[in-house]
Design a protein around this motif. Structure first.
Motif, PDB file in Angstrom:
ATOM      1  N   ALA A 354       0.848  -1.196   0.000  1.00 36.44           N
ATOM      2  CA  ALA A 354       0.000   0.000   0.000  1.00 36.44           C
ATOM      3  C   ALA A 354       0.880   1.241   0.000  1.00 36.44           C
ATOM      4  CB  ALA A 354      -0.908   0.009   1.228  1.00 36.44           C
ATOM      5  N   ASN A 466      -2.987  -1.104  -3.205  1.00 34.84           N
ATOM      6  CA  ASN A 466      -3.833  -0.001  -2.755  1.00 34.84           C
ATOM      7  C   ASN A 466      -3.068   1.317  -2.742  1.00 34.84           C
ATOM      8  OD1 ASN A 466      -6.418  -1.309  -2.016  1.00 34.84           O
ATOM      9  ND2 ASN A 466      -5.078  -2.499  -0.662  1.00 34.84           N
ATOM     10  N   ILE A 576      -8.937  -1.770   4.462  1.00 36.24           N
ATOM     11  CA  ILE A 576      -8.453  -1.587   3.076  1.00 36.24           C
ATOM     12  C   ILE A 576      -7.439  -2.685   2.759  1.00 36.24           C
ATOM     13  CG2 ILE A 576      -7.092  -0.101   1.530  1.00 36.24           C
ATOM     14  CD1 ILE A 576      -8.308   2.334   3.007  1.00 36.24           C
TER      15      ILE A 576
END
Ligand code: ATP
Ligand code: OAA
Ligand code: CA
Ligand code: MN
Length: 660
Positions: A354, A466, A576
């Motif tokens: 991420a 992400n 997430i």
């Protein structure tokens, strides 16, 4: 045992001593092998063993292996060339070692005869010293260890102290933050073509001659000192795109800061370091001269891309060096098709990466430092065809109101080796009071990344899954989290919004919206749409999902509501990472058109939709529209730019902003 005066004889712990005839022979240890105190002191320190054995011709594949002495000479020659004046005949005479330790310096490295620069102007004649500066030696403290730098700082720099946990507390002087208005970039022909200039651009022009004037000012200042610190280090953990940097500075604080923040070379890498790709001259204690063209204050941070040099005058804030180099990477990397990013980065146990974008204070460091994930880096990264790589070797955490409970990994990283800037501590116990803003609100800790227990070394990872855009919304109207489509991700990336309230002591202040393209307009060198196009292309190619996370206010704007609790933000981020949010139910917000989840594990559902948390619904609507208006106005300048080859993406991006 009573003594004549009635007091008991003091018994020490050494009860194993033999008592013969009442006489104590203290023969528990052999005597030291020294005749004098100097001899004793010399026993204490041994020479560091070279990690690379000196290659002898026969055993080495490199027939012309250099002797240690020759390598040493070349190293000093290179430093002498770095420190050379451009207006006088020769580079300074450099010698390694602390001038306070006379005699030892000579043993560490013989002085180097300065190199001539304009030999054709001065044929064969024996050199006669033409200035006092050429009569003196410049003592170089080269890549000192943290322990050595601590000693230098504590001995010679006022305001340097060891804290109760072993960190080096220091002051950055009059400047406790960066000075973006004093940044200058040399606008030569190439730079005029390639870089972003004009309205909104962080690149304020200067000419080559003015740069050289400031460079000379810095070099003369540095050479006039008793000693200078030289760091030779690397940037970028991607071995194919590694940049060699040399930092020449006057303070042990600066040297230790860069030791922590850049990638530290092994002894072997240092021996073959050669000529740096980029050099910083940090003469921060010395001001620039306002009679100099383009100078509007006593501070100047100057970048010359053609010369591959940066000069710092009039500010000791160490972040200038870190972010100055970041600017250089923002120029060099895109030229190679690599995207440079003002982002944190971490990776899950399954290899899911991420990115955390966001302006200063929005949570890049706090949220990328996650006990359940591997930290790749907290602030500056590259995204190339082979994945992500950290540019730096350390982290630079904000530490105002730092708590052991909420940020345990950062708390524990503040130990021996860490530089603690501008914090306040108890003068006796040396315990730091992280709530104290007496010096500044921007208190900071700089530590090597391996001080975080789950650092991913080497700091590289696969392509991101992400892309999290952080905004600290002091208006309190952005949802705590929303899922973005690609056009929305681009819209918010180019906008680069946050609103933090500074100077909280002076009573309630209006939140002020800040828009900083690519979440770091102060550091980019090319037009924002260049970076945005690269990001869009990479996100599409590798299938990354964009998210907008508000780490700011909820339940009302600043002064009415409260900052979203860090544990909630962490839960949102967890959802997430885990993929939970990909499959959640969503509803679309008015005005901004953001997709917000209706439920998240561990987060009260009512806070997910901001209007629920506001008691004054009319005030909410009004504030929402006000912020939307600011977004719209900010984006006007980008409306005429095309992003990527596909004009349909440009249209989509323009439509992805607030609608009202
Ligand atoms: N909900 C929240 N989410 C994230 N950070 C929060 C939250 N609430 C409070 N904070 C605080 O906000 C600050 C975020 O700062 P951080 O160092 O992570 O900024 P940054 O984005 O890394 O900035 P910089 O680029 O200047 O280093 C920390 O002091 C953190 O404790
Ligand atoms: O550069 C600094 O001083 C701190 C920082 O990370 C930022 O402002 O983004
Ligand atoms: Ca940070
Ligand atoms: Mn930063």
């Amino acid at each position: 045992m009573a003594t004549p005066n009635g007091l008991a004889r003091i018994e020490t712990h050494g009860t194993t001593k033999k008592h013969e005839n009442g006489v104590c022979h203290d023969d528990s240890a052999t005597p030291v092998r020294a005749q004098t105190i100097d001899e004793l002191h010399s026993l204490q320190r041994k020479r560091s063993a070279p990690t690379t054995p000196i290659k002898d011709g026969a055993a080495s594949p490199f027939a012309a292996a250099l002797s240690e002495e020759e390598r040493h000479r070349q190293q000093l020659q290179s430093i002498s060339a770095s420190l050379a004046s451009l207006t006088r005949e020769t580079g300074p005479k450099v010698v390694k070692g602390d001038p306070a330790r006379k005699g030892e310096a000579a043993a560490k490295g013989a002085p180097v005869t300065p190199q001539k620069h304009h030999q054709h102007h001065h044929p064969a004649a024996p050199t006669i010293a033409v200035s006092d500066s050429s009569l003196k030696f410049t003592h170089v403290l080269y890549n000192l260890s943290p322990a050595e730098l601590y000693e230098q700082a504590i001995k010679y720099e006022k305001g340097s102290f060891i804290t109760s946990t072993g960190a080096l507390a220091t002051l950055s002087g009059a400047k406790t933050g960066r000075s973006p208005r004093d940044k200058r970039v040399v606008k030569d022909e190439a730079a005029a073509q390639e870089l972003w200039w004009g309205k909104g651009s962080p690149n304020i022009e200067m000419d080559e001659h003015t740069f050289l004037t400031n460079r000379e000012r810095a070099v003369d200042y540095l050479n006039s000192l008793d000693k200078v610190f030289v760091n030779d280090q690397f940037l970028n953990w991607d071995p194919e795109n590694r940049i060699k940097v040399r930092i020449i500075s006057a303070r042990a604080y600066h040297s230790l800061f860069m030791h922590n923040m850049c990638i530290r070379p092994t002894d072997e890498e240092l021996e073959s370091f050669g000529t740096p790709d980029f050099t910083i001259y940090n003469a921060g204690q010395f001001p620039c001269n306002r009679y100099t063209h383009y100078m509007t204050s006593s501070t100047s941070v100057d970048i010359n891309l053609a010369r591959r040099e940066m000069v710092i005058l009039g500010t000791q804030y160490a972040g200038e060096m870190k972010k100055g180099l970041f600017g250089v990477m923002h120029y060099l990397m895109p030229k190679r098709g690599i995207l440079s990013l003002h982002s944190g980065c971490n990776m899950g146990k399954d290899g899911d990466v991420a990115l955390f974008f966001g302006l200063s204070g929005t949570g890049k460091t706090t949220l990328s430092t996650d006990h359940n994930r591997l930290l790749i880096g907290d602030d500056e990264h590259c995204w190339s065809d082979s994945g992500v790589s950290n540019i730096e070797g350390g982290c630079y955490a904000k530490c105002i109101d730092l708590s052991q409970e909420k940020e345990p990994d950062i708390w524990n990283a503040i130990k021996f080796g860490t530089v603690l800037e501008n914090v306040v501590f108890d003068e006796h116990t040396r315990e730091v009071d992280y709530t104290d803003k007496s010096v500044t609100e921007n208190t900071r800790a700089a530590y090597p990344i391996e001080f975080i227990p789950n650092a991913k070394i080497p700091c590289v990872g696969p392509h991101p899954k992400n892309v999290i855009l952080l905004a600290c919304d002091a208006y309190g109207v952005l949802p705590p989290v929303s899922k973005l489509n690609l056009a929305q991700t681009m819209y918010h990336f180019i906008s680069g919004y946050t609103a933090i309230v500074a100077g909280t002591e002076d009573g309630i202040k209006e939140p002020t919206a800040t828009f900083s393209a690519c979440f770091g307009a102060a550091f980019i060198m090319l037009h924002p749409t260049k970076y945005a196009a690269m990001l869009a292309e990479k996100m599409q190619k590798y299938g990354a999902t964009g998210w907008l996370v508000n780490t700011g206010w909820s339940g009302g704007r600043y002064g009415v509501g409260k900052r979203i609790r860090l544990p909630y933000t962490r839960k949102i981020i967890d959802a997430i990472h885990s993929g939970e949010l990909l499959t959640a139910n969503y509803k679309k917000t008015e005005v901004f058109g953001l997709e917000i989840p209706t439920e998240i594990n561990g987060v009260p559902s009512e806070i997910l939709e901001p209007i629920n948390t506001w008691t004054d619904k009319a005030a909410y609507k009004e504030t929402l529209l006000r912020l939307a208006g600011l977004f719209k106005k900010n984006f006007e300048v980008f409306a005429s730019y095309k992003i990527g080859n596909d004009s349909s993406l440009t249209d989509e991006i323009l439509a992805a902003g607030p609608n009202f």
